[in-house]
Design a protein around this motif. Structure first.
Motif, short mmCIF file in Angstrom:
data_model
loop_
_atom_site.label_atom_id
_atom_site.label_comp_id
_atom_site.label_asym_id
_atom_site.label_seq_id
_atom_site.Cartn_x
_atom_site.Cartn_y
_atom_site.Cartn_z
N VAL A 1 -3.17 4.25 -0.88
CA VAL A 1 -2.41 4.98 0.14
C VAL A 1 -3.04 4.80 1.51
O VAL A 1 -2.34 4.61 2.52
CB VAL A 1 -2.32 6.47 -0.22
CG1 VAL A 1 -1.73 7.28 0.94
CG2 VAL A 1 -1.46 6.67 -1.47
N TRP B 1 -4.74 2.21 2.51
CA TRP B 1 -4.43 0.85 2.96
C TRP B 1 -3.02 0.78 3.54
O TRP B 1 -2.79 0.16 4.59
CB TRP B 1 -4.56 -0.12 1.79
CG TRP B 1 -4.16 -1.52 2.15
CD1 TRP B 1 -4.93 -2.47 2.74
CD2 TRP B 1 -2.87 -2.11 1.93
NE1 TRP B 1 -4.20 -3.63 2.92
CE2 TRP B 1 -2.93 -3.44 2.44
CE3 TRP B 1 -1.68 -1.65 1.37
CZ2 TRP B 1 -1.84 -4.29 2.38
CZ3 TRP B 1 -0.59 -2.51 1.33
CH2 TRP B 1 -0.69 -3.81 1.82
N MET B 2 -2.07 1.42 2.88
CA MET B 2 -0.69 1.43 3.38
C MET B 2 -0.60 2.16 4.72
O MET B 2 0.22 1.83 5.58
CB MET B 2 0.25 2.08 2.37
CG MET B 2 0.45 1.29 1.10
SD MET B 2 1.73 1.98 0.03
CE MET B 2 3.19 1.72 1.03
N ASN C 1 -0.86 0.09 7.85
CA ASN C 1 0.10 -0.99 7.98
C ASN C 1 1.42 -0.48 8.53
O ASN C 1 1.60 0.70 8.79
CB ASN C 1 0.30 -1.68 6.63
CG ASN C 1 -0.86 -2.57 6.27
OD1 ASN C 1 -0.95 -3.72 6.70
ND2 ASN C 1 -1.79 -2.06 5.50
N SER D 1 6.69 0.71 4.70
CA SER D 1 6.64 1.89 3.87
C SER D 1 8.03 2.46 3.65
O SER D 1 8.36 2.91 2.56
CB SER D 1 5.74 2.95 4.52
OG SER D 1 4.41 2.49 4.63
N VAL E 1 2.29 8.89 0.15
CA VAL E 1 2.36 8.01 1.31
C VAL E 1 2.99 8.73 2.49
O VAL E 1 2.51 8.65 3.63
CB VAL E 1 3.15 6.73 0.98
CG1 VAL E 1 3.41 5.91 2.23
CG2 VAL E 1 2.41 5.89 -0.05
N ASN F 1 1.11 9.66 6.03
CA ASN F 1 1.57 9.20 7.34
C ASN F 1 1.68 10.36 8.32
O ASN F 1 1.34 10.23 9.50
CB ASN F 1 2.92 8.51 7.21
CG ASN F 1 2.82 7.14 6.59
OD1 ASN F 1 1.76 6.52 6.61
ND2 ASN F 1 3.92 6.65 6.04
N SER G 1 -5.59 7.58 9.57
CA SER G 1 -5.34 7.26 8.16
C SER G 1 -6.62 7.27 7.35
O SER G 1 -6.70 7.87 6.27
CB SER G 1 -4.66 5.89 8.06
OG SER G 1 -4.45 5.52 6.72
#
Length: 516
Positions: free
Chosen positions: A154, A156-157, A160, A165, A317, A321, A354
């Motif tokens: 999560v 890592w996402m 990005n 996402s 996720v 965010n 993050s």
């Protein structure tokens, strides 16, 4: 750079996003919102836990009532979102509508609440993944092991692109709706003890424990208000944010009301309301999956188990965010250390926020893993009844408080200049929302012992709400300190995106980063 931005700069250089591509449309934002509520997680995890803990049959009608209240809240919230587009959302709204100290206090409550929601969901994730591994391989994996792996993924996402996402979450949410609808059809076709409209009766809701039901219900809706967080990354914020918000409220409210009614019929209304009707070993998700196994077959169990895990992942996720953007917004304005405003050069993603959230989540999960040693297995699955129930519902309490405050902020924001907004949106709806949400907040607080499954209040009953409320008070005091020690930072509180330079997204082609 504008003079206001220069005034807000601290002695150390802070990375600020100059430009990036706006990518998100109405459906993309709506998917992010609904993903935060995670349909399959709510039905198979949240609603089953609600029935197991509260023994209140009126859960379905609670979703309809909450949807009505939140839709009224969204009227003023959406009106304000037309004029304020900031990754801090609640923080910025309260700062500009009530005052900077209240805004900082709200930001701290939001950070704590979203973190609680996100980290609490890790408890359900760990339980479900470890159970699936045991069932399929026989290997006994500690629940916290897959959680730590998930935290890394999560995180890592989180550094990005947001539109990637959105696409992933969109596919997962679509599949979740399909399998939950299939469950609903079967549950209505073969109810455990016949068709019953009792779950839709208000008299079945307003009984002891109603506050706990509202807490679980609010937790299911959480994320709908996060549309404003993506205002700086939306194609047309003035239209995208309000439309996505109302779409999410309507979909979530109706869908969960029908699905929780179906679940009540699958379990049996009589079994739901009987304090001794649901055994500890079948509390929570086993109520859902037991019915699926008995009436739909092993293939459906496997499919739903896999989607349940991806559903939880989608929620993780989305909340991750939200937290990252709050950290970015506060750091950008100097309320938090400016290093936390760092973003990726290529995508503009708030990577520092993050990583901060990921580290905090890992620390809390490790603490709960250590605390598992004193848990009584006969009480039920540990991560579900502690990490999940305790933290997600504490987070829901904080978010109800925030929404009540935001409703007041809407009135304050339009008080001196109505900006062409009608009296219904800028005054009447916010008043109704503020009163209704305050009532829900008090009801949840009064029933917090039921949420924790306690026969009577203990230290935990008071400690968990305090973990949400007290940091907000500290935030207010911190703002007053900033006013006297860093007046330039104080003046910028809640106005981070107003300079036009430091947005997470504007219409230029690629993101660039600059040190001021």
């Amino acid at each position: 750079m504008s003079s206001s931005t220069q005034a807000a700069s601290s002695s150390k250089p802070s990375p600020v996003v100059v430009s990036s591509r706006r990518r998100l449309g109405v459906l993309a934002v709506a998917f992010l919102i609904v993903a935060a509520s995670a349909p399959l997680t709510v039905v198979a995890g949240g609603v089953t836990s609600t029935f197991s803990v509260t023994h209140v049959a009126g859960v379905p009608v609670s979703f309809l009532l909450l949807a009505a209240v939140l839709a009224i809240f969204a009227v003023g919230y959406a009106a304000m979102s037309r004029f304020i587009r900031n990754a801090g959302a609640f923080y910025s709204y309260v700062a500009q509508g009530i005052g900077r100290p209240a805004g900082v206090g709200a930001s701290v409550v939001a950070l704590v609440a979203y973190n609680m929601m996100q980290i609490g969901i890790y408890g359900m994730f760990g339980f479900q993944v470890s159970m699936l591994i045991v069932e399929k391989t026989g290997a006994d994996i500690a629940w916290w092991a897959p959680v730590l792996v998930c935290i890394a993924i999560v995180g890592w996402m989180g550094v990005n692109r947001v539109d990637l996402s959105a696409k992933v979450l969109g596919v997962l949410v679509a599949l979740e709706f399909v399998v939950v609808i299939a469950f609903d059809i079967v549950a209505f076709a073969v109810p455990a003890s016949g068709l019953s409209t009792a779950p839709l009766d208000l008299s079945g809701l307003f009984v002891p424990g109603v506050g706990a039901v509202f807490a679980f219900g609010v937790a299911a809706f959480m994320g709908f208000e996060s549309a404003a967080i993506y205002g700086e990354e939306s194609k047309d914020p003035q239209r995208t944010i309000p439309r996505a918000t109302f779409l999410a409220v309507a979909v979530i409210g109706v869908f969960y009301a029908v699905s929780s009614w179906a679940l009540a019929l699958a379990i049996g209304v009589g079994k739901v309301v009987d304090p001794a009707g649901i055994a500890p070993e079948e509390a929570g998700p086993p109520l859902f999956f037991g019915f699926v196994a008995a009436n739909m077959g092993t293939i459906w169990v496997d499919l739903m188990s896999l989607l349940f895990i991806t559903s939880i992942f989608a929620a993780l996720v989305s909340f991750h965010n939200a937290v990252a953007r709050y950290v970015f917004s506060l750091a950008r304005e100097g309320v938090l250390p400016d290093r936390l405003a760092a973003v990726r050069h290529r995508t503009g993603a708030p990577w520092a926020g993050s990583i901060t959230q990921s580290i905090f989540a890992a620390a809390v999960v490790i603490a709960f893993a250590i605390g598992e040693a004193g848990w009584n297995p006969d009480s039920g699955p540990y991560p579900v009844l502690t990490l999940f129930t305790w933290l997600t519902n504490s987070g829901a309490l904080g978010l109800v408080l925030l929404m009540a405050i935001v409703s007041v902020a809407v009135i304050g924001y339009f008080r001196r200049d109505d900006r062409g907004v009608g009296i219904g949106s800028r005054l009447l709806a916010p008043i109704v929302a503020a009163v209704a949400l305050a009532a829900v907040f008090v009801t949840i607080l009064a029933n917090f012992d039921v949420l924790l499954g306690q026969a009577e209040s203990t230290m935990t009953t008071f400690l968990l709400p305090a973990l949400v409320i007290v940091p907000g008070v500290i935030g207010v005091l911190w703002a007053y300190r900033l006013r006297s020690t860093k007046p330039n930072v104080y003046r910028q509180i809640g106005h981070g995106a107003d300079t036009g330079e430091n947005l997470l997204g504007v219409d230029d082609a690629e993101a660039t980063v600059r040190n001021d």
